[in-house]
Design an enzyme around this catalytic site. Sequence first.
Site, PDB file in Angstrom:
ATOM      1  N   THR A   1      12.916 -31.290   3.662  1.00 40.80           N
ATOM      2  CA  THR A   1      14.185 -30.811   3.728  1.00 40.80           C
ATOM      3  C   THR A   1      14.322 -29.213   3.996  1.00 40.80           C
ATOM      4  O   THR A   1      15.164 -28.848   4.992  1.00 40.80           O
ATOM      5  CB  THR A   1      14.679 -30.651   2.447  1.00 40.80           C
ATOM      6  OG1 THR A   1      14.496 -32.197   1.861  1.00 40.80           O
ATOM      7  CG2 THR A   1      15.949 -30.469   1.920  1.00 40.80           C
TER       8      THR A   1
ATOM      9  N   GLU B   1      10.443 -15.639  -0.056  1.00 38.35           N
ATOM     10  CA  GLU B   1      11.963 -15.311  -0.644  1.00 38.35           C
ATOM     11  C   GLU B   1      12.460 -16.782  -1.098  1.00 38.35           C
ATOM     12  O   GLU B   1      12.803 -16.950  -1.950  1.00 38.35           O
ATOM     13  CB  GLU B   1      12.686 -14.841   0.530  1.00 38.35           C
ATOM     14  CG  GLU B   1      14.047 -14.597  -0.132  1.00 38.35           C
ATOM     15  CD  GLU B   1      14.365 -13.699  -1.059  1.00 38.35           C
ATOM     16  OE1 GLU B   1      14.290 -12.542  -0.856  1.00 38.35           O
ATOM     17  OE2 GLU B   1      14.566 -14.020  -2.231  1.00 38.35           O
TER      18      GLU B   1
ATOM     19  N   ILE C   1      19.232 -17.514  -2.882  1.00 39.48           N
ATOM     20  CA  ILE C   1      19.475 -16.336  -3.476  1.00 39.48           C
ATOM     21  C   ILE C   1      18.292 -15.156  -3.177  1.00 39.48           C
ATOM     22  O   ILE C   1      16.983 -15.611  -3.251  1.00 39.48           O
ATOM     23  CB  ILE C   1      19.826 -16.466  -5.168  1.00 39.48           C
ATOM     24  CG1 ILE C   1      20.583 -17.525  -5.544  1.00 39.48           C
ATOM     25  CG2 ILE C   1      19.823 -14.991  -5.839  1.00 39.48           C
ATOM     26  CD1 ILE C   1      20.593 -17.820  -7.078  1.00 39.48           C
TER      27      ILE C   1
ATOM     28  N   ASP D   1       8.864 -25.958 -13.277  1.00 37.37           N
ATOM     29  CA  ASP D   1       9.457 -25.364 -12.172  1.00 37.37           C
ATOM     30  C   ASP D   1       9.929 -24.095 -12.245  1.00 37.37           C
ATOM     31  O   ASP D   1       9.719 -23.010 -11.651  1.00 37.37           O
ATOM     32  CB  ASP D   1      10.361 -26.410 -11.424  1.00 37.37           C
ATOM     33  CG  ASP D   1      11.287 -25.679 -10.192  1.00 37.37           C
ATOM     34  OD1 ASP D   1      10.500 -25.898  -9.164  1.00 37.37           O
ATOM     35  OD2 ASP D   1      12.292 -25.202 -10.460  1.00 37.37           O
TER      36      ASP D   1
ATOM     37  N   LYS E   1       8.663 -20.195 -11.242  1.00 37.91           N
ATOM     38  CA  LYS E   1       9.491 -19.154 -10.585  1.00 37.91           C
ATOM     39  C   LYS E   1       9.416 -17.759 -11.447  1.00 37.91           C
ATOM     40  O   LYS E   1       9.574 -16.445 -10.954  1.00 37.91           O
ATOM     41  CB  LYS E   1      11.077 -19.778 -10.570  1.00 37.91           C
ATOM     42  CG  LYS E   1      11.192 -20.831  -9.553  1.00 37.91           C
ATOM     43  CD  LYS E   1      12.434 -21.598  -9.531  1.00 37.91           C
ATOM     44  CE  LYS E   1      12.269 -22.753  -8.631  1.00 37.91           C
ATOM     45  NZ  LYS E   1      13.373 -23.739  -8.701  1.00 37.91           N
TER      46      LYS E   1
HETATM   47  N1  HSE Z   1      13.769 -28.630  -7.906  1.00 36.74           N
HETATM   48  C1  HSE Z   1      14.232 -27.690  -8.113  1.00 36.74           C
HETATM   49  C2  HSE Z   1      15.344 -27.358  -8.699  1.00 36.74           C
HETATM   50  C3  HSE Z   1      14.308 -26.922  -6.651  1.00 36.74           C
HETATM   51  O1  HSE Z   1      15.887 -28.359  -9.155  1.00 36.74           O
HETATM   52  O2  HSE Z   1      15.964 -26.311  -8.847  1.00 36.74           O
HETATM   53  C4  HSE Z   1      13.270 -26.558  -5.964  1.00 36.74           C
HETATM   54  O3  HSE Z   1      12.717 -25.232  -6.546  1.00 36.74           O
END
Ligand code: HSE
Length: 437
Positions: A13, A129, A136, A201, A205
């Site tokens: 993607t 990034e 963002i 996730d 980040k």
């Molecule tokens: N799976 C992540 C989300 C996006 O739902 O924000 C990719 O980092």
Amino acid sequence: MPQIKVGLIGFGTVGAGMVEALSTNRRLIEDRVGAGIVLKRIADLDIDSDRGVEVDPEVLTTDAMEVVNDPEIDIIVELMGGCDQAMDYILAAMERGKQVVTANKALIAQHGRLLFETAERYGVEVAFEASVAGGIPIIKALREGLAANRIKAILAILNGTSNYILTRMTREGVSFDEALSMAKSCGYAEADPTLDIDGSDAAHKLTILVSLAFGYPCRYEDVYREGIDTVSPEDIRFAGELGYCLKLLAVAREVDGHIEARVHPAFVPLDHILANVNEAYNAVYVEGDFVGPTLFYGLGAGRRPAGSAVVSDLMDIARNQIKGITRRVSPLSFARPPARELSLKPMDQLVTGYYLRFSALDKPGVLSKISGILGAHNISIASVIQKGRGGHGSVPVVMLTYEAMERDVRKSLELVDKLDVVTERTVLFRVERETDS
Ligand code: HSE
């Protein structure tokens, strides 16, 4: 006009978004950079599926090393995901003197040190990034735009899937499972959405943001995390009654040399700007000592937003390359470790407000038993809701506390949950009250 040649590994993607941006905005990119950015090779195990973008079949290969070994390629873009193989390709690319762009948050969060040391050894850049909050430009903002500031706090919504699920639960009153199915049918949640809903996730980040913001070498394991699978429509309703909403928040804060780094569902006051970040949107609220509060808002995932971030990295590197510069800014913003000693604050020393939902028998004296235990542990109650009468069953007793220490709250709940009038394990959510917006 100079031509910067790019090789892509992983044509999913985000890869398709990158290809689309490079072709749709080709002339604009050339005008801005003063060089052309040319996609020379693409590697993916699947080179047959239609990605909805036009590519010359000649550039496609199933062998990623063909791309890495191509002497004409200046920049390798790694968008295959996963850690081990992606790392091998990136290290091989760096050894060959190639610049690297990646969107791989898990790789940066878990193996960033090796990656950055290798980049330094070979004098190449590694840009990432797209790894945090998709479209963002928060990496650029923390590394450059806000570089004059001591960062005081980051409060962020970094997982679009969780935010979409919580939005559905809040607006339609559906259960977590129903909202998750809706997220799947809209294409937000992965077939295995574990990393989205268990907080991993967002923790990947946040690990990256903490390192950038504070110069503290945050490890993924350092970030406390809880997911949203324990959130019930009942708690969301109580949150609304009390003037809050529930969000999966990623919080980083520096207080007196101690860094908080945590991801968990949290009560956010309805008048906080983050309370209005709904659906699959992401937002990062950053407070600096000079700039004050700032907010970065947008789509944290998806073909075009992520493609936008990847191409902006390519343009950055291309601009440097045509000026003969590399590594102008250190990947994590600090050219040397910060002078001040920083340490991670253990979670049991966290001081914040708490939402507690007890399940208790509707009998005289129950409230005083619970509040007696809380009081004995320095926990002061800000408000109480008790909707009676439960007959012989239990009723929810909801309390919001003033600022208390997590260790004291945990100790109290151990005792409360042993009371014979308490029928189920107490539900706890943290309350983020500090709002400067
Ligand atoms: N799976 C992540 C989300 C996006 O739902 O924000 C990719 O980092």
